[in-house]
Design a protein around this motif. Sequence first.
Motif, PDB file in Angstrom:
ATOM      1  N   ARG A  21      47.030  41.328  35.729  1.00 28.45           N
ATOM      2  CA  ARG A  21      46.692  40.458  36.580  1.00 28.45           C
ATOM      3  C   ARG A  21      45.830  41.609  37.447  1.00 28.45           C
ATOM      4  N   PHE A  22      44.478  41.469  37.527  1.00 23.92           N
ATOM      5  CA  PHE A  22      43.697  42.326  38.244  1.00 23.92           C
ATOM      6  C   PHE A  22      43.133  41.361  39.475  1.00 23.92           C
ATOM      7  N   LYS A  23      43.520  41.919  40.688  1.00 25.23           N
ATOM      8  CA  LYS A  23      43.160  41.099  41.841  1.00 25.23           C
ATOM      9  C   LYS A  23      42.623  41.971  42.944  1.00 25.23           C
ATOM     10  N   ILE A  24      41.487  41.292  43.741  1.00 22.13           N
ATOM     11  CA  ILE A  24      40.911  41.983  45.125  1.00 22.13           C
ATOM     12  C   ILE A  24      41.212  40.924  45.721  1.00 22.13           C
ATOM     13  N   LYS A  43      40.539  44.785  48.862  1.00 17.97           N
ATOM     14  CA  LYS A  43      41.543  45.989  48.277  1.00 17.97           C
ATOM     15  C   LYS A  43      42.083  45.633  46.561  1.00 17.97           C
ATOM     16  N   PRO A  44      41.974  46.304  45.913  1.00 15.94           N
ATOM     17  CA  PRO A  44      42.443  45.913  44.535  1.00 15.94           C
ATOM     18  C   PRO A  44      43.927  46.152  44.480  1.00 15.94           C
ATOM     19  N   ASN A  45      44.537  45.501  43.414  1.00 17.24           N
ATOM     20  CA  ASN A  45      45.897  45.638  43.400  1.00 17.24           C
ATOM     21  C   ASN A  45      46.204  46.732  42.278  1.00 17.24           C
ATOM     22  N   SER A  52      40.767  38.028  39.523  1.00 14.92           N
ATOM     23  CA  SER A  52      40.200  37.105  40.594  1.00 14.92           C
ATOM     24  C   SER A  52      39.949  37.970  41.793  1.00 14.92           C
ATOM     25  N   ASN A  53      39.120  37.332  42.628  1.00 21.49           N
ATOM     26  CA  ASN A  53      38.448  37.980  43.897  1.00 21.49           C
ATOM     27  C   ASN A  53      38.149  37.069  44.917  1.00 21.49           C
ATOM     28  N   GLN A  54      39.071  37.319  45.878  1.00 22.01           N
ATOM     29  CA  GLN A  54      39.114  36.344  46.884  1.00 22.01           C
ATOM     30  C   GLN A  54      38.128  36.294  47.961  1.00 22.01           C
ATOM     31  N   LEU A  55      37.157  37.456  47.690  1.00 23.22           N
ATOM     32  CA  LEU A  55      35.991  37.776  48.572  1.00 23.22           C
ATOM     33  C   LEU A  55      34.993  36.891  48.027  1.00 23.22           C
ATOM     34  N   SER A  56      35.013  36.860  46.560  1.00 25.35           N
ATOM     35  CA  SER A  56      33.653  36.239  46.024  1.00 25.35           C
ATOM     36  C   SER A  56      34.107  34.839  45.440  1.00 25.35           C
ATOM     37  N   ASP A  57      35.645  34.388  45.371  1.00 27.62           N
ATOM     38  CA  ASP A  57      36.084  33.449  44.754  1.00 27.62           C
ATOM     39  C   ASP A  57      35.886  33.337  43.349  1.00 27.62           C
ATOM     40  N   ILE A  83      24.965  45.969  41.243  1.00 24.79           N
ATOM     41  CA  ILE A  83      25.513  44.861  40.714  1.00 24.79           C
ATOM     42  C   ILE A  83      26.746  44.742  41.601  1.00 24.79           C
ATOM     43  N   ASP A  84      27.154  43.633  42.137  1.00 28.43           N
ATOM     44  CA  ASP A  84      28.252  43.602  42.664  1.00 28.43           C
ATOM     45  C   ASP A  84      29.091  42.178  42.532  1.00 28.43           C
ATOM     46  N   GLU A  85      30.132  41.513  43.152  1.00 26.47           N
ATOM     47  CA  GLU A  85      30.804  40.487  42.813  1.00 26.47           C
ATOM     48  C   GLU A  85      29.628  39.129  42.985  1.00 26.47           C
ATOM     49  N   SER A  86      28.720  39.104  43.990  1.00 29.86           N
ATOM     50  CA  SER A  86      28.246  37.919  44.446  1.00 29.86           C
ATOM     51  C   SER A  86      26.544  38.243  43.958  1.00 29.86           C
TER      52      SER A  86
END
Length: 596
Positions: free
Chosen positions: A112-115, A120-122, A151-156, A301-304
């Motif tokens: 599980r990779f999360k931001i 901040k990444p886990n 999952s990335n909470q910044l970009s959903d 390239i970024d999340e969004s």
Amino acid sequence: MKRIIIAAVVIVALVATVFLALPRLLSADTIKAAIERELSRISGQSVSLNGEARVSLRPYLGLNYTNIRIGGPPADDSLLTAEELQVQLQASSVLFGDPAIKSLHLVRPHFRFKIDEKGKPNWALDTSAKPDQPIAGMGLVSISEGIVSYSNQLSDRKEQITAIRGTINWPKSGQSAAVNVAGIWNGEAFDAEINAQQPTALLTQGISRLNATLSAAPVQLSYVGSITRTSATMFDGDFQITAPSATRFSEWIKRPLPAAALIERLALSGQLTGSLDRLILSNTNAQIGEAVGEGRLSFEIDESLIAINGTLAFDTIILPTLAELGRPVGPSDVAGASIAQGLAMDVRLSANSATSGPLAMQNLAASLFVKDGKALFDVAQAEALDGQVAGTFQPRTDAKLGFSSDLKLTGIDLEQLAGLYGEGKISLRGRGDARFKLESVAPTADVVLTRLNGSGSVSGQNGTLVGVDLNAISRRLADPGTIRSADVFDGSTSYGSMNIAFYIANGIAFFQNTKLEVDDITVTLSGRSDLEERNLALQGRILQTREAAQGSSVPATVSMPFLVGGTASSPLFIPLPANIQNGGPPNAIPQAPSTE
């Protein structure tokens, strides 16, 4: 003989002693601590081996652990959980009280990779290793029935890879490592291979040669070069990507590609340098459909957002027609209401020759822009129709069909321009200028042209009206009843000036202020024509100026109204009595639509 017997007894006794001592030598706590320590060093996370530990003597010496967790509780926030961890030990190390891991096998692991909302990444690799404290190799690590979640909470943004199986083979520190993984992502199976010459440098800081390939039905990708880990990850190597179908690739990665449905095959290769924040592809070889070009591209390239800038030069390129521009620029299920969201482009294009349907161009200089959910193709200049062409084309980017365009043509061959509309009885010959501002929004692709709106104009000097003999009319102005349609549409007429103006509403062209001047004759025309059916419903007036009558200084003027019906390929000329005044064209003319 006695000595042999004694030696054999000693050996048997030693083996028996070792066998009887194995349960004590295989201390679950000792081995558990060694495994937790090594996995924690590599992952930079706390490692917990819970559940029951079972000693295994066949087919190898080892232990099996259940309920594995890397990262803090609860389990849903852990970096890794696994149902079972199978550990193979080196037998000799066990005998000396320092158990060493030979291989690990993870059964049904879930990574599980999360931001979080702060970015901040886990996950965090251990970058504090010193030269005198090298990261040990992992041996052979195998995975079965694994899952990777992101999952990335910044970009959903959320992603998941399932059915993961594969191996990581890293015998020990200082040696190369090989990774072979297969899985399923977004419904497509893939295989990935990575070979790192100095894997320790990738986990801490340093430089390593790296060979990587990704193979799936939507795409083939490879990288051969070096990776440098410092404060950023830097690339320097040969990169290649090939997508047999740009549409399928766009749908697989859930990222938009402009006009993906029109591109078909897409391939890029070149020298890749830079960091993950900004990658540069130098000496780029690009294949877009059947067109092959060269240039330089950069990618941010970024999340969004994916931002692409650069230049590409082609020998020959095929551009979409107006009808094809009516297609959406990519799959409608790409995230967001606009299928160009998440993409920014500023790519300058040039081509020795280009075609768009029947329109052939040379020395094309253009730009492709995508910004804020909108796409624009800007032709700065091109040689076409023996003249110059410039303009803009903008496909819709909201999953609807349609486009808008503004096209300027100067010094062109009018006969070639008329030929783009198709064969007809009437044509123009000579040089002139034209401008077309067009737009269309349609429910389906087959009716894009029937929903066409906009305006246009064509003008020229000292040309020829092919297919119309105005002299045949002027000779009979005094007796219109003798004018036959077959005589009018047989021959040609040289004109001094010509101006055609029209607007288009729902695929029907309405002509206004159209005028043709031929020596002493002036022809005015208004009416309408269905662009798809090519039928004609026009009316106009012919004015001829004659010498003044004897005893008068005022030139005489002869006027005759007329109608033109039929179709473009088979027109019909109908003279009217002079006492019928010009009115509007048949049926009411709607207001001209705005093309702004």
